[in-house]
Design a protein around this motif. Structure first.
Motif, PDB file in Angstrom:
ATOM      1  N   ALA A 149     -12.119  -4.028   4.277  1.00  0.00           N
ATOM      2  CA  ALA A 149     -10.717  -3.642   4.068  1.00  0.00           C
ATOM      3  C   ALA A 149      -9.980  -3.538   5.393  1.00  0.00           C
ATOM      4  CB  ALA A 149     -10.644  -2.325   3.307  1.00  0.00           C
ATOM      5  N   VAL A 150     -10.591  -2.884   6.368  1.00  0.00           N
ATOM      6  CA  VAL A 150      -9.969  -2.747   7.682  1.00  0.00           C
ATOM      7  C   VAL A 150      -9.815  -4.116   8.336  1.00  0.00           C
ATOM      8  CG1 VAL A 150     -10.297  -1.827  10.018  1.00  0.00           C
ATOM      9  CG2 VAL A 150     -10.722  -0.364   8.030  1.00  0.00           C
ATOM     10  N   ARG A 151     -10.846  -4.945   8.235  1.00  0.00           N
ATOM     11  CA  ARG A 151     -10.812  -6.275   8.843  1.00  0.00           C
ATOM     12  C   ARG A 151      -9.697  -7.132   8.238  1.00  0.00           C
ATOM     13  NH1 ARG A 151     -15.345  -9.307   7.088  1.00  0.00           N
ATOM     14  NH2 ARG A 151     -13.952 -10.789   6.139  1.00  0.00           N
ATOM     15  N   ILE A 152      -9.602  -7.142   6.917  1.00  0.00           N
ATOM     16  CA  ILE A 152      -8.571  -7.942   6.249  1.00  0.00           C
ATOM     17  C   ILE A 152      -7.180  -7.412   6.574  1.00  0.00           C
ATOM     18  CG2 ILE A 152      -7.604  -8.556   3.985  1.00  0.00           C
ATOM     19  CD1 ILE A 152     -10.091 -10.180   4.760  1.00  0.00           C
ATOM     20  N   ALA A 153      -6.994  -6.118   6.541  1.00  0.00           N
ATOM     21  CA  ALA A 153      -5.686  -5.530   6.855  1.00  0.00           C
ATOM     22  C   ALA A 153      -5.275  -5.885   8.281  1.00  0.00           C
ATOM     23  CB  ALA A 153      -5.732  -4.018   6.670  1.00  0.00           C
ATOM     24  N   TYR A 154      -6.210  -5.798   9.204  1.00  0.00           N
ATOM     25  CA  TYR A 154      -5.924  -6.127  10.606  1.00  0.00           C
ATOM     26  C   TYR A 154      -5.532  -7.601  10.740  1.00  0.00           C
ATOM     27  CZ  TYR A 154      -6.672  -6.642  15.632  1.00  0.00           C
ATOM     28  OH  TYR A 154      -6.511  -6.910  16.963  1.00  0.00           O
ATOM     29  N   ARG A 155      -6.275  -8.480  10.082  1.00  0.00           N
ATOM     30  CA  ARG A 155      -5.960  -9.914  10.148  1.00  0.00           C
ATOM     31  C   ARG A 155      -4.601 -10.215   9.543  1.00  0.00           C
ATOM     32  NH1 ARG A 155     -11.456 -13.202   8.605  1.00  0.00           N
ATOM     33  NH2 ARG A 155     -12.540 -12.801  10.561  1.00  0.00           N
ATOM     34  N   LYS A 156      -4.272  -9.598   8.438  1.00  0.00           N
ATOM     35  CA  LYS A 156      -2.979  -9.851   7.800  1.00  0.00           C
ATOM     36  C   LYS A 156      -1.838  -9.363   8.676  1.00  0.00           C
ATOM     37  CE  LYS A 156      -4.501 -10.094   3.040  1.00  0.00           C
ATOM     38  NZ  LYS A 156      -4.158 -11.495   2.827  1.00  0.00           N
ATOM     39  N   ILE A 157      -2.013  -8.242   9.345  1.00  0.00           N
ATOM     40  CA  ILE A 157      -0.982  -7.730  10.251  1.00  0.00           C
ATOM     41  C   ILE A 157      -0.812  -8.682  11.424  1.00  0.00           C
ATOM     42  CG2 ILE A 157      -0.432  -5.878  11.888  1.00  0.00           C
ATOM     43  CD1 ILE A 157      -1.752  -3.951   9.828  1.00  0.00           C
ATOM     44  N   LEU A 158      -1.908  -9.138  12.011  1.00  0.00           N
ATOM     45  CA  LEU A 158      -1.812 -10.078  13.124  1.00  0.00           C
ATOM     46  C   LEU A 158      -1.154 -11.378  12.684  1.00  0.00           C
ATOM     47  CD1 LEU A 158      -5.175  -9.741  15.058  1.00  0.00           C
ATOM     48  CD2 LEU A 158      -2.928  -8.908  15.711  1.00  0.00           C
ATOM     49  N   LEU A 192       0.850  -1.191   0.000  1.00  0.00           N
ATOM     50  CA  LEU A 192       0.000   0.000   0.000  1.00  0.00           C
ATOM     51  C   LEU A 192       0.886   1.240   0.000  1.00  0.00           C
ATOM     52  CD1 LEU A 192      -2.649  -1.027   2.687  1.00  0.00           C
ATOM     53  CD2 LEU A 192      -2.872  -1.172   0.217  1.00  0.00           C
ATOM     54  N   CYS A 193       0.487   2.242  -0.773  1.00  0.00           N
ATOM     55  CA  CYS A 193       1.229   3.511  -0.790  1.00  0.00           C
ATOM     56  C   CYS A 193       0.902   4.283   0.495  1.00  0.00           C
ATOM     57  CB  CYS A 193       0.889   4.303  -2.042  1.00  0.00           C
ATOM     58  SG  CYS A 193      -0.733   5.058  -2.037  1.00  0.00           S
ATOM     59  N   PRO A 194       1.681   5.307   0.807  1.00  0.00           N
ATOM     60  CA  PRO A 194       1.449   6.067   2.045  1.00  0.00           C
ATOM     61  C   PRO A 194       0.025   6.616   2.183  1.00  0.00           C
ATOM     62  CG  PRO A 194       3.597   6.605   1.176  1.00  0.00           C
ATOM     63  CD  PRO A 194       2.916   5.736   0.135  1.00  0.00           C
ATOM     64  N   ASN A 195      -0.545   7.178   1.103  1.00  0.00           N
ATOM     65  CA  ASN A 195      -1.913   7.694   1.195  1.00  0.00           C
ATOM     66  C   ASN A 195      -2.916   6.584   1.447  1.00  0.00           C
ATOM     67  OD1 ASN A 195      -1.404  10.426   0.960  1.00  0.00           O
ATOM     68  ND2 ASN A 195      -1.889  10.536  -1.205  1.00  0.00           N
ATOM     69  N   GLU A 196      -2.686   5.417   0.863  1.00  0.00           N
ATOM     70  CA  GLU A 196      -3.585   4.289   1.102  1.00  0.00           C
ATOM     71  C   GLU A 196      -3.534   3.857   2.557  1.00  0.00           C
ATOM     72  OE1 GLU A 196      -3.601   2.124  -3.271  1.00  0.00           O
ATOM     73  OE2 GLU A 196      -1.984   1.649  -1.872  1.00  0.00           O
ATOM     74  N   ILE A 197      -2.354   3.849   3.131  1.00  0.00           N
ATOM     75  CA  ILE A 197      -2.196   3.473   4.538  1.00  0.00           C
ATOM     76  C   ILE A 197      -2.896   4.483   5.434  1.00  0.00           C
ATOM     77  CG2 ILE A 197      -0.524   3.186   6.411  1.00  0.00           C
ATOM     78  CD1 ILE A 197       1.405   2.073   4.215  1.00  0.00           C
ATOM     79  N   VAL A 198      -2.710   5.773   5.160  1.00  0.00           N
ATOM     80  CA  VAL A 198      -3.361   6.815   5.963  1.00  0.00           C
ATOM     81  C   VAL A 198      -4.877   6.678   5.874  1.00  0.00           C
ATOM     82  CG1 VAL A 198      -3.752   9.300   6.203  1.00  0.00           C
ATOM     83  CG2 VAL A 198      -1.438   8.436   5.851  1.00  0.00           C
ATOM     84  N   ILE A 199      -5.388   6.466   4.682  1.00  0.00           N
ATOM     85  CA  ILE A 199      -6.836   6.326   4.514  1.00  0.00           C
ATOM     86  C   ILE A 199      -7.335   5.097   5.255  1.00  0.00           C
ATOM     87  CG2 ILE A 199      -8.651   5.779   2.834  1.00  0.00           C
ATOM     88  CD1 ILE A 199      -7.274   7.740   0.908  1.00  0.00           C
ATOM     89  N   LEU A 200      -6.668   3.973   5.128  1.00  0.00           N
ATOM     90  CA  LEU A 200      -7.094   2.756   5.800  1.00  0.00           C
ATOM     91  C   LEU A 200      -7.082   2.919   7.317  1.00  0.00           C
ATOM     92  CD1 LEU A 200      -8.055  -0.080   5.103  1.00  0.00           C
ATOM     93  CD2 LEU A 200      -5.677  -0.813   5.104  1.00  0.00           C
ATOM     94  N   LYS A 201      -6.030   3.522   7.844  1.00  0.00           N
ATOM     95  CA  LYS A 201      -5.968   3.769   9.285  1.00  0.00           C
ATOM     96  C   LYS A 201      -7.047   4.752   9.726  1.00  0.00           C
ATOM     97  CE  LYS A 201      -1.069   2.844  10.095  1.00  0.00           C
ATOM     98  NZ  LYS A 201       0.216   3.424  10.540  1.00  0.00           N
ATOM     99  N   SER A 202      -7.305   5.758   8.921  1.00  0.00           N
ATOM    100  CA  SER A 202      -8.336   6.742   9.251  1.00  0.00           C
ATOM    101  C   SER A 202      -9.725   6.114   9.247  1.00  0.00           C
ATOM    102  CB  SER A 202      -8.285   7.915   8.273  1.00  0.00           C
ATOM    103  OG  SER A 202      -7.031   8.556   8.341  1.00  0.00           O
ATOM    104  N   ILE A 203      -9.965   5.237   8.282  1.00  0.00           N
ATOM    105  CA  ILE A 203     -11.241   4.517   8.249  1.00  0.00           C
ATOM    106  C   ILE A 203     -11.377   3.669   9.509  1.00  0.00           C
ATOM    107  CG2 ILE A 203     -12.527   2.677   7.073  1.00  0.00           C
ATOM    108  CD1 ILE A 203     -11.321   3.786   4.409  1.00  0.00           C
ATOM    109  N   ALA A 204     -10.291   3.011   9.906  1.00  0.00           N
ATOM    110  CA  ALA A 204     -10.308   2.188  11.118  1.00  0.00           C
ATOM    111  C   ALA A 204     -10.607   3.024  12.356  1.00  0.00           C
ATOM    112  CB  ALA A 204      -8.979   1.464  11.275  1.00  0.00           C
TER     113      ALA A 204
END
Length: 75
Positions: free
Chosen positions: A59-68, A9-21
């Motif tokens: 998106a938030v759920r999948i990103a969180y699971r992949k990080i864990l 994910l690019c920096p803006n994508e990461i910021v958006i995903l974290k902001s959505i979370a």
């Protein structure tokens, strides 16, 4: 669950995903990143495509699971 951890994910994508979370609204995120709604929608579409989901909740759920999952492999 897929174990493909090669999602970039690019920096803006990461910021958006974290902001959505953090339950920020679309308008708040757009103001934070100083972008218009069309650019925001394009980036969200890119996030959803990379994570193979259809909405921000998934998106938030999948990103969180992949990080864990990644943390469990490293530890």
């Amino acid at each position: 669950m897929s174990t493909n951890l090669n999602i970039s994910l690019c920096p803006n994508e990461i910021v958006i995903l974290k902001s959505i979370a953090l339950d920020m609204s679309c308008q708040m995120i757009q103001q934070l990143l100083e972008m218009n709604s069309l650019d925001y929608q394009k980036i969200c579409s890119s996030i959803f495509a990379k994570l193979k989901v259809n909405n921000s909740y998934a998106a938030v759920r999948i990103a969180y699971r992949k990080i864990l999952f990644l943390r469990r492999i490293i530890v």
